[in-house]
Design a protein around this motif. Structure first.
Motif, PDB file in Angstrom:
ATOM      1  N   MET A   1      29.270  23.009 -21.922  1.00 37.72           N
ATOM      2  CA  MET A   1      30.286  21.960 -21.916  1.00 37.72           C
ATOM      3  C   MET A   1      30.015  20.977 -23.053  1.00 37.72           C
ATOM      4  O   MET A   1      28.888  20.554 -23.260  1.00 37.72           O
ATOM      5  CB  MET A   1      30.280  21.222 -20.569  1.00 37.72           C
ATOM      6  N   GLU A   2      31.056  20.605 -23.776  1.00 44.07           N
ATOM      7  CA  GLU A   2      30.921  19.670 -24.884  1.00 44.07           C
ATOM      8  C   GLU A   2      31.070  18.228 -24.392  1.00 44.07           C
ATOM      9  O   GLU A   2      31.743  17.964 -23.394  1.00 44.07           O
ATOM     10  CB  GLU A   2      31.975  19.959 -25.951  1.00 44.07           C
ATOM     11  N   TYR A   3      30.438  17.303 -25.141  1.00 44.59           N
ATOM     12  CA  TYR A   3      30.472  15.886 -24.772  1.00 44.59           C
ATOM     13  C   TYR A   3      30.846  15.038 -25.981  1.00 44.59           C
ATOM     14  O   TYR A   3      30.597  15.416 -27.132  1.00 44.59           O
ATOM     15  CB  TYR A   3      29.105  15.436 -24.243  1.00 44.59           C
ATOM     16  N   VAL A   4      31.443  13.883 -25.688  1.00 46.17           N
ATOM     17  CA  VAL A   4      31.760  12.903 -26.725  1.00 46.17           C
ATOM     18  C   VAL A   4      31.238  11.544 -26.272  1.00 46.17           C
ATOM     19  O   VAL A   4      30.934  11.336 -25.095  1.00 46.17           O
ATOM     20  CB  VAL A   4      33.278  12.825 -26.988  1.00 46.17           C
ATOM     21  N   ILE A   5      31.150  10.623 -27.237  1.00 47.14           N
ATOM     22  CA  ILE A   5      30.690   9.260 -26.947  1.00 47.14           C
ATOM     23  C   ILE A   5      31.860   8.310 -27.163  1.00 47.14           C
ATOM     24  O   ILE A   5      32.466   8.292 -28.237  1.00 47.14           O
ATOM     25  CB  ILE A   5      29.506   8.871 -27.846  1.00 47.14           C
ATOM     26  N   ARG A   6      32.175   7.526 -26.142  1.00 46.26           N
ATOM     27  CA  ARG A   6      33.338   6.632 -26.180  1.00 46.26           C
ATOM     28  C   ARG A   6      32.897   5.176 -26.160  1.00 46.26           C
ATOM     29  O   ARG A   6      32.032   4.786 -25.376  1.00 46.26           O
ATOM     30  CB  ARG A   6      34.246   6.907 -24.980  1.00 46.26           C
ATOM     31  N   HIS A   7      33.488   4.369 -27.044  1.00 46.43           N
ATOM     32  CA  HIS A   7      33.257   2.928 -27.045  1.00 46.43           C
ATOM     33  C   HIS A   7      34.162   2.309 -25.981  1.00 46.43           C
ATOM     34  O   HIS A   7      35.391   2.397 -26.063  1.00 46.43           O
ATOM     35  CB  HIS A   7      33.574   2.343 -28.421  1.00 46.43           C
ATOM     36  N   CYS A   8      33.555   1.697 -24.959  1.00 40.67           N
ATOM     37  CA  CYS A   8      34.314   1.259 -23.790  1.00 40.67           C
ATOM     38  C   CYS A   8      35.385   0.222 -24.143  1.00 40.67           C
ATOM     39  O   CYS A   8      36.496   0.269 -23.613  1.00 40.67           O
ATOM     40  CB  CYS A   8      33.364   0.692 -22.733  1.00 40.67           C
ATOM     41  N   GLU A   9      35.066  -0.712 -25.015  1.00 39.83           N
ATOM     42  CA  GLU A   9      35.998  -1.808 -25.298  1.00 39.83           C
ATOM     43  C   GLU A   9      37.202  -1.343 -26.108  1.00 39.83           C
ATOM     44  O   GLU A   9      38.349  -1.673 -25.790  1.00 39.83           O
ATOM     45  CB  GLU A   9      35.273  -2.932 -26.041  1.00 39.83           C
ATOM     46  N   SER A  10      36.956  -0.565 -27.142  1.00 37.92           N
ATOM     47  CA  SER A  10      38.051  -0.153 -28.030  1.00 37.92           C
ATOM     48  C   SER A  10      38.733   1.131 -27.578  1.00 37.92           C
ATOM     49  O   SER A  10      39.869   1.400 -27.962  1.00 37.92           O
ATOM     50  CB  SER A  10      37.520   0.036 -29.453  1.00 37.92           C
ATOM     51  N   ASP A  36      26.085  20.206 -25.888  1.00 40.02           N
ATOM     52  CA  ASP A  36      25.604  20.145 -24.505  1.00 40.02           C
ATOM     53  C   ASP A  36      25.037  18.759 -24.224  1.00 40.02           C
ATOM     54  O   ASP A  36      24.903  17.927 -25.124  1.00 40.02           O
ATOM     55  CB  ASP A  36      24.555  21.227 -24.209  1.00 40.02           C
ATOM     56  N   ARG A  37      24.714  18.517 -22.965  1.00 42.28           N
ATOM     57  CA  ARG A  37      24.272  17.188 -22.543  1.00 42.28           C
ATOM     58  C   ARG A  37      22.940  16.809 -23.184  1.00 42.28           C
ATOM     59  O   ARG A  37      22.715  15.647 -23.529  1.00 42.28           O
ATOM     60  CB  ARG A  37      24.148  17.157 -21.016  1.00 42.28           C
ATOM     61  N   GLN A  38      22.056  17.772 -23.347  1.00 46.41           N
ATOM     62  CA  GLN A  38      20.752  17.461 -23.923  1.00 46.41           C
ATOM     63  C   GLN A  38      20.882  16.947 -25.351  1.00 46.41           C
ATOM     64  O   GLN A  38      20.199  16.001 -25.748  1.00 46.41           O
ATOM     65  CB  GLN A  38      19.855  18.697 -23.897  1.00 46.41           C
ATOM     66  N   LYS A  39      21.789  17.539 -26.123  1.00 42.43           N
ATOM     67  CA  LYS A  39      21.957  17.109 -27.513  1.00 42.43           C
ATOM     68  C   LYS A  39      22.500  15.682 -27.596  1.00 42.43           C
ATOM     69  O   LYS A  39      22.054  14.884 -28.424  1.00 42.43           O
ATOM     70  CB  LYS A  39      22.879  18.080 -28.249  1.00 42.43           C
ATOM     71  N   VAL A  40      23.451  15.347 -26.745  1.00 42.00           N
ATOM     72  CA  VAL A  40      23.992  13.987 -26.796  1.00 42.00           C
ATOM     73  C   VAL A  40      22.961  12.984 -26.293  1.00 42.00           C
ATOM     74  O   VAL A  40      22.850  11.869 -26.823  1.00 42.00           O
ATOM     75  CB  VAL A  40      25.320  13.886 -26.016  1.00 42.00           C
ATOM     76  N   ASP A  41      22.161  13.371 -25.299  1.00 42.88           N
ATOM     77  CA  ASP A  41      21.097  12.479 -24.819  1.00 42.88           C
ATOM     78  C   ASP A  41      20.042  12.258 -25.903  1.00 42.88           C
ATOM     79  O   ASP A  41      19.547  11.137 -26.086  1.00 42.88           O
ATOM     80  CB  ASP A  41      20.447  13.059 -23.566  1.00 42.88           C
ATOM     81  N   MET A  46      17.393   8.902 -30.024  1.00 46.27           N
ATOM     82  CA  MET A  46      16.692   8.894 -31.312  1.00 46.27           C
ATOM     83  C   MET A  46      17.541   8.423 -32.494  1.00 46.27           C
ATOM     84  O   MET A  46      16.997   7.908 -33.476  1.00 46.27           O
ATOM     85  CB  MET A  46      16.154  10.306 -31.603  1.00 46.27           C
ATOM     86  N   ASN A  47      18.866   8.583 -32.434  1.00 48.50           N
ATOM     87  CA  ASN A  47      19.680   8.332 -33.627  1.00 48.50           C
ATOM     88  C   ASN A  47      20.787   7.300 -33.452  1.00 48.50           C
ATOM     89  O   ASN A  47      21.360   6.842 -34.444  1.00 48.50           O
ATOM     90  CB  ASN A  47      20.319   9.652 -34.108  1.00 48.50           C
ATOM     91  N   PHE A  48      21.113   6.951 -32.220  1.00 52.71           N
ATOM     92  CA  PHE A  48      22.289   6.105 -31.997  1.00 52.71           C
ATOM     93  C   PHE A  48      22.172   4.755 -32.699  1.00 52.71           C
ATOM     94  O   PHE A  48      23.088   4.327 -33.409  1.00 52.71           O
ATOM     95  CB  PHE A  48      22.518   5.900 -30.497  1.00 52.71           C
TER      96      PHE A  48
END
Length: 236
Positions: A1-10, A36-41, A46-48
């Motif tokens: 399963m693929e994942y994305v990161i969402r900015h809550c305010e915008s 996958d979930r591990q990559k986004v975690d 480490m990079n966010f």
């Protein structure tokens, strides 16, 4: 399963500029998708901070599976239920399996914590044996190096198991594991309640007796009388 990161305010989604690994916020169709979930975690850990240049905190974003990220959000960030009846039925049908998987996740976490805690204790005992061997042995260079390598392997194994215990312990202390373990029990109780629940009529006891044309007419007549009395009370 693929994942994305969402900015809550915008409501925008994270995309990464190639080469610079710099974050920009875009619509969903242009968002960076983690496989996958591990990559986004791992990215969050480490990079966010480097990618967003410290301008956005981790608490201001959320990680979403791609199959739900397309659903609309209101201004407060709450998911709006703009789905079809068919989609709702599909989600509802899969819900028991999802609950079962969450329960199994909680069980596995407890098993893993117990196992790796035991492994730490085993490594501690092996280390004590090794240290006593070194203490009471006058080894030559070759044997001394072998003892050193054996002790190093024991220490590395212990560190590996201890890190797993620390990670699982953090999850356990958060109450997540207990919640997952209790979830299925609560759902079982809920379904048992559905199967055994009864209804006690407020005033129309006859309605719950054996229905015949005669007593149904009697009940309906009683309802009309009640409505008439309520209307009189309101007029008064």
């Amino acid at each position: 399963m693929e994942y994305v990161i969402r900015h809550c305010e915008s409501g925008k989604y994270l995309s990464l500029v190639k080469l610079r690994n710099e974050a920009v916020w875009v619509d969903l169709d242009k968002a960076h998708r983690f496989s996958d979930r591990q990559k986004v975690d791992n990215f969050m850990r480490m990079n966010f901070n480097n990618a967003v240049k410290g301008q956005i905190r981790e608490s201001e974003v959320e990680i979403l599976p791609c199959d739900t990220a397309h659903m609309p959000f209101d201004n407060s960030g709450t998911l709006r239920a703009e789905i079809t009846e068919e989609q709702a039925s599909v989600y509802l049908d899969t819900l028991p399996d999802m609950i079962g998987q969450m329960y199994e996740t909680g069980r596995i976490m407890r098993v893993l914590l117990s196992y790796y805690s035991d492994q730490v204790r085993v490594a501690d005992k092996a280390q004590e044996d090794m240290l006593h061997k070194i203490e009471f042995t006058n080894a030559n260079v070759v044997d001394g190096f072998k003892l050193y390598k054996a002790l190093q392997e024991i220490r590395q194994r212990r560190r590996q198991c201890k890190d797993v215990c620390d990670m699982l312990g953090t999850i356990h202390r958060s109450g997540t594991v207990s919640s997952l373990m209790n979830l299925q029990n609560e759902m079982t109780k809920y379904h048992e309640h559905l199967e055994t629940r009864t209804y006690t009529p407020r005033i129309l006891e006859e309605l719950f007796n054996t229905i015949t044309s005669a007593n149904l007419d009697k009940v309906l007549s009683g309802v009309q009388n009640i409505e008439s009395e309520e209307n009189l009370d309101e007029s008064a």
